[in-house]
Scaffold this active site. Structure first.
Site, PDB file in Angstrom:
ATOM      1  N   GLU A 185      -6.988   3.930  -5.583  1.00 31.80           N
ATOM      2  CA  GLU A 185      -7.649   3.378  -4.450  1.00 31.80           C
ATOM      3  C   GLU A 185      -9.116   2.883  -4.943  1.00 31.80           C
ATOM      4  O   GLU A 185      -9.810   3.528  -5.689  1.00 31.80           O
ATOM      5  CB  GLU A 185      -8.096   4.537  -3.368  1.00 31.80           C
ATOM      6  CG  GLU A 185      -6.659   4.986  -2.869  1.00 31.80           C
ATOM      7  CD  GLU A 185      -7.037   5.860  -1.812  1.00 31.80           C
ATOM      8  OE1 GLU A 185      -7.804   6.329  -1.429  1.00 31.80           O
ATOM      9  OE2 GLU A 185      -5.774   6.402  -1.413  1.00 31.80           O
ATOM     10  N   HIS A 225      -7.000   3.902   3.357  1.00 31.31           N
ATOM     11  CA  HIS A 225      -7.634   5.466   3.444  1.00 31.31           C
ATOM     12  C   HIS A 225      -8.558   5.604   4.788  1.00 31.31           C
ATOM     13  O   HIS A 225      -9.631   6.029   4.720  1.00 31.31           O
ATOM     14  CB  HIS A 225      -8.446   5.923   2.333  1.00 31.31           C
ATOM     15  CG  HIS A 225      -8.340   7.234   2.069  1.00 31.31           C
ATOM     16  ND1 HIS A 225      -8.052   7.676   0.839  1.00 31.31           N
ATOM     17  CD2 HIS A 225      -8.430   8.603   3.063  1.00 31.31           C
ATOM     18  CE1 HIS A 225      -8.269   8.963   0.885  1.00 31.31           C
ATOM     19  NE2 HIS A 225      -8.512   9.485   2.192  1.00 31.31           N
ATOM     20  N   ARG A 255      -2.543  12.421  -0.295  1.00 32.82           N
ATOM     21  CA  ARG A 255      -3.390  11.923  -1.196  1.00 32.82           C
ATOM     22  C   ARG A 255      -2.137  11.016  -1.929  1.00 32.82           C
ATOM     23  O   ARG A 255      -0.976  11.303  -2.065  1.00 32.82           O
ATOM     24  CB  ARG A 255      -3.711  12.914  -2.251  1.00 32.82           C
ATOM     25  CG  ARG A 255      -4.887  13.500  -1.604  1.00 32.82           C
ATOM     26  CD  ARG A 255      -6.285  12.478  -1.817  1.00 32.82           C
ATOM     27  NE  ARG A 255      -7.436  13.152  -1.102  1.00 32.82           N
ATOM     28  CZ  ARG A 255      -7.990  13.307  -0.153  1.00 32.82           C
ATOM     29  NH1 ARG A 255      -7.374  12.469   0.879  1.00 32.82           N
ATOM     30  NH2 ARG A 255      -9.263  13.896  -0.195  1.00 32.82           N
TER      31      ARG A 255
HETATM   32  N1  LIG Z   1      -5.804  10.173   4.712  1.00 31.75           N
HETATM   33  C1  LIG Z   1      -7.051  10.791   4.858  1.00 31.75           C
HETATM   34  O1  LIG Z   1      -8.073  10.103   5.524  1.00 31.75           O
HETATM   35  C2  LIG Z   1      -7.044  12.271   5.040  1.00 31.75           C
HETATM   36  C3  LIG Z   1      -6.275  13.071   4.251  1.00 31.75           C
HETATM   37  N2  LIG Z   1      -6.443  14.311   4.126  1.00 31.75           N
HETATM   38  C4  LIG Z   1      -5.464  14.997   3.176  1.00 31.75           C
HETATM   39  O2  LIG Z   1      -4.946  15.792   3.958  1.00 31.75           O
HETATM   40  C5  LIG Z   1      -4.841  17.312   3.167  1.00 31.75           C
HETATM   41  C6  LIG Z   1      -4.789  18.312   4.187  1.00 31.75           C
HETATM   42  O3  LIG Z   1      -5.799  18.638   5.267  1.00 31.75           O
HETATM   43  P1  LIG Z   1      -5.712  19.829   5.842  1.00 31.75           P
HETATM   44  O4  LIG Z   1      -4.398  19.925   6.809  1.00 31.75           O
HETATM   45  O5  LIG Z   1      -7.103  19.805   6.655  1.00 31.75           O
HETATM   46  O6  LIG Z   1      -5.490  21.078   4.923  1.00 31.75           O
HETATM   47  P2  LIG Z   1      -4.854  22.789   5.224  1.00 31.75           P
HETATM   48  O7  LIG Z   1      -5.312  23.286   3.603  1.00 31.75           O
HETATM   49  O8  LIG Z   1      -5.026  23.127   6.305  1.00 31.75           O
HETATM   50  O9  LIG Z   1      -3.112  22.413   4.594  1.00 31.75           O
HETATM   51  C7  LIG Z   1      -2.647  22.116   3.502  1.00 31.75           C
HETATM   52  C8  LIG Z   1      -1.192  22.428   3.574  1.00 31.75           C
HETATM   53  O10 LIG Z   1      -0.540  22.065   2.610  1.00 31.75           O
HETATM   54  C9  LIG Z   1       0.450  23.052   2.142  1.00 31.75           C
HETATM   55  N3  LIG Z   1       0.512  23.080   0.691  1.00 31.75           N
HETATM   56  C10 LIG Z   1      -0.577  23.003  -0.258  1.00 31.75           C
HETATM   57  N4  LIG Z   1       0.092  23.043  -1.468  1.00 31.75           N
HETATM   58  C11 LIG Z   1       1.468  22.959  -1.041  1.00 31.75           C
HETATM   59  C12 LIG Z   1       2.545  23.217  -2.272  1.00 31.75           C
HETATM   60  N5  LIG Z   1       2.599  23.260  -3.432  1.00 31.75           N
HETATM   61  N6  LIG Z   1       3.956  23.045  -1.436  1.00 31.75           N
HETATM   62  C13 LIG Z   1       4.103  23.188  -0.189  1.00 31.75           C
HETATM   63  N7  LIG Z   1       3.010  23.256   0.727  1.00 31.75           N
HETATM   64  C14 LIG Z   1       1.749  23.091   0.144  1.00 31.75           C
HETATM   65  C15 LIG Z   1      -0.468  24.414   2.565  1.00 31.75           C
HETATM   66  O11 LIG Z   1       0.473  25.298   2.624  1.00 31.75           O
HETATM   67  P3  LIG Z   1       0.380  26.698   3.102  1.00 31.75           P
HETATM   68  O12 LIG Z   1      -0.040  26.584   4.654  1.00 31.75           O
HETATM   69  O13 LIG Z   1       1.328  27.329   2.763  1.00 31.75           O
HETATM   70  O14 LIG Z   1      -1.041  27.356   2.270  1.00 31.75           O
HETATM   71  C16 LIG Z   1      -0.870  23.733   3.883  1.00 31.75           C
HETATM   72  O15 LIG Z   1      -0.013  24.112   4.811  1.00 31.75           O
HETATM   73  C17 LIG Z   1      -6.174  17.071   2.381  1.00 31.75           C
HETATM   74  O16 LIG Z   1      -6.268  17.965   1.397  1.00 31.75           O
HETATM   75  C18 LIG Z   1      -6.525  15.729   2.086  1.00 31.75           C
HETATM   76  O17 LIG Z   1      -5.897  15.552   0.858  1.00 31.75           O
HETATM   77  C19 LIG Z   1      -7.308  15.039   4.856  1.00 31.75           C
HETATM   78  C20 LIG Z   1      -8.237  14.220   5.790  1.00 31.75           C
HETATM   79  C21 LIG Z   1      -8.060  12.905   5.840  1.00 31.75           C
HETATM   80  O1  LIG Z   2      -9.313  12.096   2.623  1.00 35.72           O
HETATM   81  C1  LIG Z   2     -10.059  12.252   3.485  1.00 35.72           C
HETATM   82  C2  LIG Z   2     -10.733  13.758   3.373  1.00 35.72           C
HETATM   83  O2  LIG Z   2     -11.351  13.985   4.272  1.00 35.72           O
HETATM   84  O3  LIG Z   2     -10.088  14.595   2.556  1.00 35.72           O
END
Ligand SMILES: NC(=O)C1=CN([C@@H]2O[C@H](COP(=O)(O)OP(=O)(O)OC[C@H]3O[C@@H](n4cnc5c(N)ncnc54)[C@H](OP(=O)(O)O)[C@@H]3O)[C@@H](O)[C@H]2O)C=CC1
Ligand SMILES: O=CC(=O)O
Length: 324
Positions: free
Chosen positions: A266, A285, A237
């Protein structure tokens, strides 16, 4: 009587028909206060909402006393006030997994385009500048066998690590809140604190959600820690990175380049300084924006809402505790 729902995103025809089979649907353009005012009765009666983008906060929820479930066509849910949903016992459903591989592809595309200056040189060729073989001033930097530091080793981080490790022989570092054995076993990924990751990575790739803890996690001090010539990729994000600090670091040449699919505001304003920098690859995005994946997300969101309002939701719940 069918439950009433608000739809605030257009859906493919077959999915719209599926929604109509189960619900009395009012389609609106968004969930802004103005739209809520225009469709006050529909919002007041709705038991569900489905769409993406827009703030679902206390002000909106107070206009929706019958609401039982929200279904977002996204995995990220930072636009929802989850505490307020919990207080009102409203279930929030999202669409993880279906988009993971596609977003990881987008991140890898940003890694390659920044390192090999793909967007910049595409523009350069089309502007008629290719008169002779290019010199070192237009060379890029290697991707293969470099070190990739992944912030957020969740679903997307893991899929990115797979591409980087097996496709490009890269060393993987990661930072998350807990240990990720799968990443360590499959990709020999090394868990490290944020400072170590920033100091040792050639590519710092962000796949973090936006939370109070991750807001501006990467600011001027963190950018200073990055290797000279390192590249930053953000597809998590926008507000995870302090964009002003990033612009300054890119202008100063501390960082080689940045690949950004997300921005603090955005759509990013056309006059934003960061867009004037040739070493920035900017995408609107599009992490999950392929026909197949966007369809899959919409399908999952429709199924999520049906399960939430007419059945037993057994997956994709952000706050399953409200069901107890
Ligand atoms: N650009 C785009 O179009 C898209 C963007 N996204 C973004 O990607 C993000 C991640 O998606 P996804 O991988 O499915 O989500 P997940 O929940 O599977 O992964 C999130 C990761 O972030 C880590 N995390 C969260 N908070 C912290 C913190 N404070 N410090 C360190 N690590 C942290 C988590 O740690 P832990 O494993 O230890 O819990 C986890 O490993 C979404 O929330 C969204 O914002 C998603 C889809 C599309
Ligand atoms: O940013 C996209 C999402 O699926 O989250």
């Amino acid at each position: 009587m069918k439950p009433a729902v608000i739809l605030y995103k257009s859906l493919p025809d077959d999915l719209r028909r599926q929604l109509d089979t189960h619900f009395h649907v009012t389609e609106v353009k968004d969930v802004s206060p103005e739209t809520v005012r225009q469709h006050a009765d529909a919002f007041a009666q709705a038991e569900g909402i489905i769409g993406s983008g827009g703030k679902v906060d206390d002000a909106l929820l107070s206009q929706m006393p019958a609401l039982r479930a929200c279904s977002t066509v996204s995995v990220g849910y930072d636009n929802f006030n989850v505490d307020a949903l919990n207080q009102r016992k409203v279930l929030l459903m999202h669409t993880p997994t279906v988009l993971t591989e596609t977003v990881a592809d987008t991140m890898m595309a940003l890694v390659l385009s920044t390192a090999r200056r793909v967007a910049e040189l595409d523009k350069w060729v089309k502007e008629g500048n290719w008169k002779k073989s290019i010199g070192p001033d237009l060379f890029g930097t290697d991707v293969h066998h470099k070190t990739m530091g992944i912030l957020g080793m969740g679903r997307i981080g893991l899929a990115l690590a797979q591409r980087a490790h097996f496709g490009f022989g890269m060393n993987i570092l990661y930072n998350a809140r807990r240990q990720h054995e799968e990443a360590e076993n499959r990709f020999q990924a090394r868990a490290c604190d944020l400072e170590t990751l920033l100091k040792e990575s050639d590519f710092v790739c962000i796949s973090l959600p936006l939370t109070e803890q991750t807001h501006h996690m990467i600011g001027a001090a963190q950018l200073q820690l990055m290797k000279p010539g390192a590249i930053l990729i953000n597809a998590g994000r926008g507000p995870v990175v302090d964009e002003q600090a990033l612009t300054a670091a890119l202008k100063a040449g501390t960082l080689l380049a940045a690949g950004l699919d997300v921005f603090e505001v955005e759509p990013v304003p056309a006059e934003a300084e960061i867009l004037t920098l040739p070493n920035v690859v900017a995408l609107p995005h599009i992490g999950s924006a392929t026909h197949e994946t966007r369809y899959g997300m919409a399908r999952d969101a429709v199924e999520n809402l049906i399960a939430a309002l007419t059945g037993t939701p057994d997956k994709n719940c952000v706050n399953p505790q409200v069901l107890r």
